[in-house]
Design an enzyme around this catalytic site. Structure first.
Site, mmCIF file in Angstrom:
data_model
loop_
_atom_site.group_PDB
_atom_site.id
_atom_site.type_symbol
_atom_site.label_atom_id
_atom_site.label_comp_id
_atom_site.label_asym_id
_atom_site.label_seq_id
_atom_site.Cartn_x
_atom_site.Cartn_y
_atom_site.Cartn_z
ATOM 1 C CG ASP A 66 29.337 -27.971 -0.468
ATOM 2 O OD1 ASP A 66 30.039 -28.496 -1.361
ATOM 3 O OD2 ASP A 66 28.437 -28.603 0.106
ATOM 4 C CG ASP A 108 33.317 -30.301 0.544
ATOM 5 O OD1 ASP A 108 32.758 -29.853 1.556
ATOM 6 O OD2 ASP A 108 32.699 -30.755 -0.432
ATOM 7 C CG ASP A 110 31.754 -40.289 -4.367
ATOM 8 O OD1 ASP A 110 32.678 -39.530 -4.700
ATOM 9 O OD2 ASP A 110 30.612 -39.874 -4.077
#
Ligand code: ATP
Ligand code: MG
Length: 478
Positions: free
Chosen positions: A92, A94, A172
């Site tokens: 996907d 983002d 992260d």
């Protein structure tokens, strides 16, 4: 494999299409500066990386351009940038911006604001959804409405908005802190993300223990990215995982359901399971299975876990459909049998009746850590029940069983059980395989011959006890 990917990346960066001959200073990212949080930032100009707009989905580009035109900053971020640089097809795209969800909503008619822990805008294009997040900021003086952590340090709410540098510090891994800038097509690489990508190193941003405590799911993400991208988890990033693994118990079961799908339904289930075992991450997710694995590390429960992981990978890699109902029916089969035996001993019920009571128990207990939607847990129970009928139906009843909507999945589980246990169960599975694979007329012959090797009658599945005639029962009760 890892070496191959890093060589490939190196080549990829070196072979980046160049519109104008870049000066050496442009090829090397500019000397990194430091953000206020101490994270390094390097700018990689368009000519020094391989991402072209052609590789980005039309809808993501539309969103990026519209935000940019309205005067906002707009970047592609995370897996989309990382995967494109690695030559992989992103799952996907983002987008991240300095526009708030409300400002985004004003720009797009097809916008939905979602999420509580993270408020996000979803721009909906039919079945395609582009997720647009607003830059996250630091959690300063606490305002419970926008930012909240529990006693273990887990972030329950994270809606403090900030600048791009702060946003990068809240991501992260360094390889996920790469921002593709739509205004000049350059990439901002934080914390050495670009270098880590080239070297195949997965490195958490900031202090690993703090970051895992904030969100224990990051431990699962480390494993998932390591296997998916053939990367090595950096030593400092890996060190606290085993000790902190139990924190996963507190993650909401609905979120865990999604994470488990990503771990086991994307073609890397075997590798993820092995690495989760290494880091003790499997136990908090599947406590009932884990209890059996600990009791007998090479026993049937382990063989079943390995078999279901391998068969899921094979199906995904052959583009065949996979369903959570079959996965959970298989992985929980031995805990179910164990629970049925325990109930039978405790309550005096027949094993057959105890089996039905155990189905509810085992599923309910699993749903405390992973909330399996009912549309999958109900068929999983059908698959379980059908296991009891296979043995009794080796004859003309086999035709009836064949018509059951869950026959195929139940039959697949029977084959796995046969593989795991061998012996009479494998013979029974072989009888069914012969029956299923035969044509109509052959089936009739097979069914009529019934289960000739009656030694096949095994006691691997609980049998319904034959009822005494009611008169006899009445007599016995006198
Ligand atoms: P993929 O989509 O291939 O699973 P991804 O990296 O894009 O990988 P997403 O879950 O789509 O993962 O998240 C998009 C980005 O958001 C990540 O790349 C990362 O920068 C950030 N992110 C996601 N989850 C977390 C988290 N738990 N903690 C910090 N940052 C996160
Ligand atoms: Mg993503």
């Amino acid at each position: 494999m890892f070496r191959r990917i890093s060589q490939f990346c190196k080549q990829l960066f070196e072979d980046a299409p160049k519109t104008t001959a870049p000066t050496p200073a442009q090829i090397e990212p500019q000397t990194p500066e430091l953000t206020s949080g101490g994270l390094s930032l390097a700018l990689v100009p368009r000519d020094a990386h391989s991402i072209s707009r052609k590789q980005i989905s039309e809808n993501a580009l539309k969103v990026l351009y519209r935000l940019n035109k309205a005067g906002f900053q707009a970047y592609l971020v995370g897996g989309g940038v990382r995967d494109l640089l690695l030559g992989l097809e992103p799952k996907d795209f983002d987008v991240v911006t300095n526009a708030t969800p409300e400002e985004i909503k004003k720009l797009f008619r097809n916008c939905r604001v979602v999420g509580r822990r993270f408020r996000l805008a979803h721009i909906v294009f039919g079945r395609d959804v582009i997720e647009v997040a607003t830059f996250r900021g630091h959690h300063g003086e606490s305002n419970e409405k926008i930012s909240k952590a529990n006693a273990e340090g887990r972030l329950l709410r994270d809606n403090v908005y900030g600048e791009i540098d702060e946003d990068a510090e809240r991501r992260d891994f360094t390889v996920n802190a790469l921002y593709y800038d739509i205004s000049d097509y350059s990439i901002r690489s934080y914390g050495g993300g670009m270098e880590d990508l080239k070297a195949g190193t997965l490195r958490l941003i900031g202090d690993p223990e703090t970051r895992y405590r904030e969100d224990p799911v990051r431990m699962l993400r480390a494993v998932r990215f390591a296997t998916k991208l053939s990367m090595t988890i950096d030593e400092v990033t890996a060190k606290p995982i085993k000790q902190l693994a139990p924190l996963l118990k507190d993650i909401p079961a609905a979120r865990m359901y999604e994470e488990v799908l990503k771990l086991f339904f994307a073609g890397k289930a075997v590798a993820n399971f092995d690495m989760m075992q290494e880091y003790k991450l499997f136990a908090p997710l599947f406590p009932q299975v884990d209890a059996l694995l600990k009791e007998a590390p090479k026993g049937p429960a382990m063989k079943m876990v390995q078999a279901i992981m391998k068969s899921t990978d094979d199906r995904v890699n052959e583009d065949k459909p996979v369903t959570p109902s079959f996965f959970y029916a298989a992985i929980l089969w031995y805990p179910l049998r164990q629970r049925a035996e325990d109930i039978a001993v405790e309550s005096g019920l027949t094993l057959y009746d105890a089996f039905f009571a155990a189905m509810g128990d085992v599923m309910e207990q699993q749903c405390q850590t992973i909330s399996i939607p009912r549309r999958f847990s109900t068929p999983a129970k059908d698959i379980w029940q059908l296991q009891l009928r296979f043995e009794r139906s080796q004859g003309t009843r086999a035709f009836k069983l064949l018509e059951h909507p869950k026959f195929r999945a139940a039959y697949d589980l029977l084959l796995l059980r046969g593989e795991v246990e061998g012996g009479n169960l494998a013979k029974s599975a072989a009888w069914w395989q012969q029956f299923v694979e035969a044509d109509e007329t052959e089936r009739l012959t097979i069914a009529r011959s019934g289960n000739k090797a009656s030694g096949n009658r095994n006691r691997n599945t609980p049998q319904r006890r034959r009822r005494r005639p009611s008169g006899a029962k009445a007599k016995a009760e006198e």
